[in-house]
Design a protein around this motif. Structure first.
Motif, PDB file in Angstrom:
ATOM      1  N   ARG A 100       0.725  -1.267   0.064  1.00  0.00           N
ATOM      2  CA  ARG A 100       0.007  -0.073   0.162  1.00  0.00           C
ATOM      3  C   ARG A 100       0.807   1.320   0.133  1.00  0.00           C
ATOM      4  N   THR A 101       1.832   1.221   0.584  1.00  0.00           N
ATOM      5  CA  THR A 101       2.875   2.298   0.607  1.00  0.00           C
ATOM      6  C   THR A 101       3.696   2.419  -0.640  1.00  0.00           C
ATOM      7  N   GLY A 102       3.617   1.429  -1.749  1.00  0.00           N
ATOM      8  CA  GLY A 102       4.270   1.836  -2.908  1.00  0.00           C
ATOM      9  C   GLY A 102       5.073   0.619  -3.329  1.00  0.00           C
ATOM     10  N   PRO A 103       5.598   0.481  -4.509  1.00  0.00           N
ATOM     11  CA  PRO A 103       6.305  -0.708  -4.878  1.00  0.00           C
ATOM     12  C   PRO A 103       7.672  -0.432  -4.279  1.00  0.00           C
ATOM     13  N   ILE A 104       7.989  -1.908  -3.960  1.00  0.00           N
ATOM     14  CA  ILE A 104       9.376  -2.022  -3.596  1.00  0.00           C
ATOM     15  C   ILE A 104      10.095  -3.364  -4.175  1.00  0.00           C
ATOM     16  N   SER A 105      11.076  -2.909  -4.745  1.00  0.00           N
ATOM     17  CA  SER A 105      12.168  -4.207  -5.465  1.00  0.00           C
ATOM     18  C   SER A 105      12.701  -4.959  -4.455  1.00  0.00           C
ATOM     19  N   ILE A 106      12.281  -6.192  -4.668  1.00  0.00           N
ATOM     20  CA  ILE A 106      12.772  -7.332  -3.896  1.00  0.00           C
ATOM     21  C   ILE A 106      14.082  -7.689  -4.103  1.00  0.00           C
ATOM     22  N   GLY A 107      14.290  -7.833  -5.443  1.00  0.00           N
ATOM     23  CA  GLY A 107      15.829  -7.914  -5.993  1.00  0.00           C
ATOM     24  C   GLY A 107      15.686  -8.468  -7.292  1.00  0.00           C
ATOM     25  N   SER A 108      16.793  -8.593  -7.723  1.00  0.00           N
ATOM     26  CA  SER A 108      17.173  -9.044  -9.275  1.00  0.00           C
ATOM     27  C   SER A 108      17.711 -10.634  -9.060  1.00  0.00           C
ATOM     28  N   PHE A 109      17.420 -11.360 -10.011  1.00  0.00           N
ATOM     29  CA  PHE A 109      18.092 -12.999  -9.598  1.00  0.00           C
ATOM     30  C   PHE A 109      18.169 -13.530 -11.186  1.00  0.00           C
ATOM     31  N   CYS A 110      19.455 -14.239 -11.071  1.00  0.00           N
ATOM     32  CA  CYS A 110      19.593 -14.997 -12.301  1.00  0.00           C
ATOM     33  C   CYS A 110      19.530 -16.576 -12.082  1.00  0.00           C
ATOM     34  N   ARG A 111      19.508 -17.179 -12.923  1.00  0.00           N
ATOM     35  CA  ARG A 111      19.369 -18.875 -12.709  1.00  0.00           C
ATOM     36  C   ARG A 111      20.421 -19.206 -12.584  1.00  0.00           C
ATOM     37  N   ASN A 112      20.451 -20.482 -11.860  1.00  0.00           N
ATOM     38  CA  ASN A 112      21.577 -21.153 -11.158  1.00  0.00           C
ATOM     39  C   ASN A 112      22.208 -20.659  -9.885  1.00  0.00           C
ATOM     40  N   GLY A 113      21.588 -20.987  -8.679  1.00  0.00           N
ATOM     41  CA  GLY A 113      22.105 -20.265  -7.509  1.00  0.00           C
ATOM     42  C   GLY A 113      21.433 -21.181  -6.397  1.00  0.00           C
ATOM     43  N   THR A 114      21.562 -20.567  -5.325  1.00  0.00           N
ATOM     44  CA  THR A 114      21.205 -21.331  -4.013  1.00  0.00           C
ATOM     45  C   THR A 114      19.750 -21.141  -3.552  1.00  0.00           C
ATOM     46  N   ILE A 115      19.109 -20.199  -4.171  1.00  0.00           N
ATOM     47  CA  ILE A 115      17.711 -19.874  -3.620  1.00  0.00           C
ATOM     48  C   ILE A 115      16.554 -20.951  -4.303  1.00  0.00           C
ATOM     49  N   SER A 116      15.998 -21.317  -3.394  1.00  0.00           N
ATOM     50  CA  SER A 116      14.938 -22.505  -4.202  1.00  0.00           C
ATOM     51  C   SER A 116      13.617 -21.900  -3.893  1.00  0.00           C
ATOM     52  N   ARG A 117      13.240 -20.819  -3.295  1.00  0.00           N
ATOM     53  CA  ARG A 117      11.902 -20.433  -3.044  1.00  0.00           C
ATOM     54  C   ARG A 117      12.105 -18.976  -2.788  1.00  0.00           C
TER      55      ARG A 117
END
Ligand SMILES: *[C@@H]1O[C@H](CO)[C@@H](O)[C@H](O)[C@H]1NC(C)=O
Ligand SMILES: *[C@@H]1O[C@H](CO)[C@@H](O)[C@H](O)[C@H]1NC(C)=O
Ligand SMILES: *[C@@H]1O[C@H](CO)[C@@H](O)[C@H](O)[C@H]1NC(C)=O
Ligand SMILES: *[C@@H]1O[C@H](CO)[C@@H](O)[C@H](O)[C@H]1NC(C)=O
Ligand SMILES: *[C@@H]1O[C@H](CO)[C@@H](O)[C@H](O)[C@H]1NC(C)=O
Ligand SMILES: *[C@@H]1O[C@H](CO)[C@@H](O)[C@H](O)[C@H]1NC(C)=O
Ligand SMILES: *[C@@H]1O[C@H](CO)[C@@H](O)[C@H](O)[C@H]1NC(C)=O
Length: 856
Positions: free
Chosen positions: A162-179
């Motif tokens: 509600r306070t406005g858009p927030i960029s969570i981040g930029s991501f590439c494939r092939n990494g450690t983040i699963s979710r």
């Protein structure tokens, strides 16, 4: 829309591009609930427009949004619209009112290839919930917003609060983040530059749990030493609201982690302060400030929650911004050692990790290796980390080249496992010798301790070690167990041999300092393999053809020299026979006594082999293969040696014979007595001593034969007696001693001493004795002439054996003894001599008595 679990396919947008003079026209059909938007790139000139062609009218603009799922003709009045326009394919996924549990999103690969593409998914869930984005392995990796991905597929996530858009981040494939879980509403976008085909990544969108913060990221930290980067929302400018941002880290048990904050930009807090909460495992949790030292050298899964304060949000004051670095490194302590083979002639080592699931890391001279090989003559530094000894397998190979060596110097040379001087963290699991011999040489392998037995399913190895013997490095001739109470004493193999020892009951072969085999070089043999075998008295021995249960090699041969102990016989069973059909020649099985004068038994593959064979003496068992057209030649033989029952049989026969002999004596006595009572011109020329029949030795007959008239002697036809007196009778041609090749049971009464010895004068009138013949027919009982003087009577059992055997020397001796004197006075002889005494019997030696023969 988006109200079902049915995959939404963005790519099914029909696209046709026609080149019309300077213009580009394409036909676009958006998927349902998909928008296609053409828009000018910022900063591009206005001299190109995008036009929507409807019926006859055309509307042109700097951007075009197609929302209806129908085919539309779109044209550009410039030849390279891709240079001017970008295309966005946007899809809404609304999970706010229904249970959209899982939606796979597959953008199509080649649509709008000449445009920069932006695939966007607008996801919406209930304001109290988060949505899930599950990324397929190998997961995602976060980058700084200013960076782009090496594969030109850059994902970014934006949260709409509600306070406005927030960029969570930029991501590439092939990494450690699963979710990644995002609160309430958000947009996932994938930017692909023009000319790059889309490589779809099938991430899944689904409705998540109740909100725990703005964003929650699940990370699987790698096993290898590395460092992973994370950036807070709106990295660079920072964020102001008191949102929680949480990272959950799964950490491999063998690694330690360290958390480090970099580029920390603190906000200007109005209320509360920025804190970091850690939860380590199930129990430990603590809170730090971003400026504190963060957890260092810890083990186990953990979570990190960043709590922002209520920050002052003015354009000049930055919000909270931080770069989080999580380092992982191996927590174990490596095992280091140096292996120096420079002075170990022909020796090489190999170490493999047999458990792919293990965390074991091996290095050879600092290079990580799946399999460590230490070549002959080298020196290497080894490194083992988290390698359980039971997962490692160490094999050593020693090549011994005899080619320049005189054969005589290799005689009973023991094969010894050389001491492993390097304290490797692993037991020696296998040791091989590669023995290179000169041409025209045979290698004799003798068991150094006890014997060998061949491992077969019926008798597997239970001994200390197994020895796999091969002609070359290929499949093995056979597996032998040592040291065994086995039958195999020696194996001779033509040419190069490899021998592999593997432990059965011992754990570590390097502890075995005694040789298992001695080797000797000997001249070339004609067979490929010769076994020298002494079957055990205690149990069966199994002999398998080379390569059993596989086929013997074509045109190869094998031989077993099987030593049968004296007074034993060998029973052979061919328990498992497999025969080929031959292309040329024949596959043969031969059995021949070692004494080559005797007969060879021989079978070919087109004949049926016997099930079993009995051999009384030592023998060869030879196999030779043909060039098989099909099938295989393989044979498993079982051998049991047994004590010969000959002696027992002989004793039984002897006793029976003695009894029969006595019966005959009695019979004859009776007959003669009858004859005397009934005089006739056809007198039977049988001398009947007056004494009672007495068994030589201690044996006595319970009843005197002469006293016992109950015998059925009357049944003997007199013509049988008389017939033999007819010199023309064909039986005489046998000289009275042998008939039909059988020994004739000439009559030999065992009589005790008699009162008188009959003289020539006493011969009955009817006794038409031919003098010359007399000599021939006289049958001594004693085999060697000198036994005549034996002080003790011979056993009737032995006499039995000599029954009817004509000893010429004896014949003459006897006749001289009794006849030279002319009138022989009664001579007292020992009981044995009684046998000699009835020389009048000499007529009865031509006494062919088929009836008696039968009785015997
Ligand atoms: C395309 O059309 C627009 C407006 O109709 C015009 O201003 C522009 O010059 C045209 N561009 C070209 C390359 O023809
Ligand atoms: C993933 O990244 C690692 C290093 O970060 C690299 O070695 C590997 O080849 C990459 N895999 C793919 C499929 O790109
Ligand atoms: C890894 O962490 C454990 C537990 O904290 C510790 O005992 C061990 O020494 C650490 N390993 C290294 C290499 O520091
Ligand atoms: C094997 O060799 C060793 C050492 O040369 C010797 O003591 C042993 O008797 C040999 N064994 C046989 C069975 O020849
Ligand atoms: C044994 O091996 C050596 C080396 O591989 C080879 O040169 C030699 O010919 C082989 N000898 C026989 C008899 O096969
Ligand atoms: C069987 O093989 C041996 C060699 O082990 C050989 O001396 C013998 O002559 C062979 N016998 C036959 C019948 O071929
Ligand atoms: C013969 O040996 C082979 C290989 O071990 C086995 O498969 C087969 O069953 C055996 N046949 C008999 C009759 O024992």
């Amino acid at each position: 829309m988006g109200s079902s679990a049915v995959p939404v396919l963005i790519g099914l947008i029909l696209l046709h591009i026609h080149k019309i003079s300077e213009c580009q026209t394409i036909e676009v059909t958006p998927d349902p609930s998909t928008n296609v938007i053409f828009s000018k790139k910022p900063g591009q000139g206005l001299d190109c427009t995008v036009c929507k062609n409807e019926d006859s009218s055309q509307s042109c603009d700097s951007s075009l949004r197609l929302t209806e799922s129908k085919t539309t003709s779109v044209s550009f009045n410039c030849s390279q619209p891709g240079d001017v326009f970008t295309v966005e394919i946007n899809q809404d996924i609304d999970c706010s009112s229904s249970a959209c549990s899982s939606i796979a999103v597959h953008p199509d690969a080649t649509r709008f290839l000449e445009f920069s593409r932006s695939f966007t998914w607008d996801v919406k869930v209930h304001s109290s919930k988060m949505f899930h984005l599950d990324f397929p392995a190998p997961g995602m990796r976060q980058i700084k917003p200013s960076e782009s991905c090496p594969d030109q597929h850059t994902y970014s996530i934006t949260s709409y609060q509600r306070t406005g858009p927030i960029s969570i981040g930029s991501f590439c494939r092939n990494g450690t983040i699963s979710r990644i879980q995002v609160w309430y509403r958000g947009r996932i976008s994938l930017e692909v530059p023009k000319g790059t085909p889309l490589n779809p990544s099938d991430f899944r969108v689904s409705i998540g749990p109740a909100s725990t913060g703005l964003v929650e990221v699940d990370v699987k930290l790698p096993r290898a030493e590395s460092s992973v980067d994370f950036f807070t929302p709106n990295y660079g400018t920072g964020y102001y609201n008191a949102y929680k941002v949480k990272w959950n880290f799964a950490v491999e048990p063998i690694v330690n982690f360290t958390v480090e904050f970099k580029a920390y930009a603190p906000p200007e807090c109005q209320k509360k302060e920025v804190t970091v909460d850690y939860a380590l495992g199930e129990k430990t949790s603590f809170t730090t400030k971003p400026t504190d030292i963060q957890p260092n050298n810890k083990q186990g899964d953990f979570s990190l929650t960043l709590n922002n304060c209520d920050a002052k949000s003015t354009p000049k004051v930055p919000g909270l911004s931080m770069h989080i670095m999580v380092g992982v490194f191996r927590g174990g302590i490596p095992y280091l050692c140096t292996v120096d083979l420079q002075n170990e002639e022909g020796l090489s080592l190999e170490i493999v990790n047999t458990n792919p699931q293990s965390y074991c890391e091996m290095r050879s001279n600092s290079v990580v290796q799946e399999k460590i090989v230490v070549p002959v003559g080298s020196k290497v530094d080894l490194y083992f980390l988290d390698c359980p000894a039971q997962d490692l397998r160490l094999t050593a190979t020693k090549t011994i080249d005899f080619s320049g060596v005189s054969a005589r110097s290799v005689s009973r040379t023991p094969l010894i496992i050389p001491p492993m001087k390097w304290s490797l963290p692993v037991a020696l699991n296998e040791f091989s010798w590669l023995l290179r011999v000169p041409d025209q040489t045979t290698l004799d392998l003798t068991s150094a301790q006890r014997n060998l037995h061949q491992s077969v399913p019926d008798k597997p190895c239970k001994e200390k070690v197994s020895l796999l013997v091969s002609e070359s490095l290929g499949s093995s001739i056979g597996q032998f167990c040592s040291p065994a109470d086995g039958a195999i004493q020696k194996i001779q193999i033509r040419g190069n041999v490899s021998i592999t020892v593997s432990p059965n009951t011992v754990k570590d072969l390097s502890q075995e300092t005694d040789p298992f085999l001695n080797i000797t070089l000997s001249p070339e043999i004609t067979e490929n393999v010769i076994y020298t075998v002494s079957p055990l008295i205690s149990g069966p021995a199994y002999l398998a053809s080379p390569y059993w249960p596989d086929a013997m090699q074509p045109s190869s041969s094998a031989s077993w020299i099987i030593n049968v102990p004296p007074e034993y016989r060998a029973n052979l069973w061919f328990t498992n026979v497999s025969k080929p059909t031959c292309d040329s020649g024949h596959a043969e099985l031969e059995i021949s006594p070692l004494d080559s004068s005797a007969e060879t038994q021989e079978w070919r593959e087109d004949q049926s082999f016997p099930d079993s064979i009995v051999q009384q003496t030592s023998f060869y068992l030879n196999m030779s293969n043909c060039e098989p057209a099909s099938g295989r030649y393989a044979l498993l033989t079982k051998i049991i040696v047994q004590k010969e029952s000959k002696k027992i049989l002989a004793i039984i026969l002897a006793v029976v014979g003695a009894v029969l002999a006595l019966l005959i004596v009695a019979l004859v006595v009776v007959c003669v007595i009858r004859k005397k009572h009934k005089p006739s011109g056809n007198r039977s020329s049988i001398y009947i001593p007056k004494g009672k029949p007495v068994l030589p030795g201690n044996a006595t007959f319970p009843k005197s034969r002469t006293d016992n008239e109950s015998h059925v002697y009357a049944s003997i036809d007199e013509t049988i007696y008389n017939r033999h007196l007819d010199t023309n009778h064909p039986a005489d041609s046998n000289n009275g001693t042998w008939t039909n090749g059988h020994q004739v049971d000439t009559y030999r009464p065992f009589l005790g001493p008699t009162d008188s010895i009959p003289t020539d004068q006493d011969l009955p009138d009817g006794y038409s004795l031919d003098r010359g013949r007399d000599k021939d027919v006289f049958q001594p009982f004693l085999t060697p002439p000198n036994t005549f003087n034996l002080p003790r009577p011979r056993s009737p059992l032995i006499s039995q054996g000599s029954l009817g055997f004509e000893d010429r020397r004896m014949v003459d001796n006897e006749l001289n003894t009794f006849k030279a004197a002319g009138d022989i006075n009664p001579i007292r002889l020992s009981t044995d001599e009684c046998k000699l005494r009835p020389q009048m019997d000499s007529d009865s030696d031509s006494y062919h008595e088929p009836e008696y023969e039968e009785a015997m």
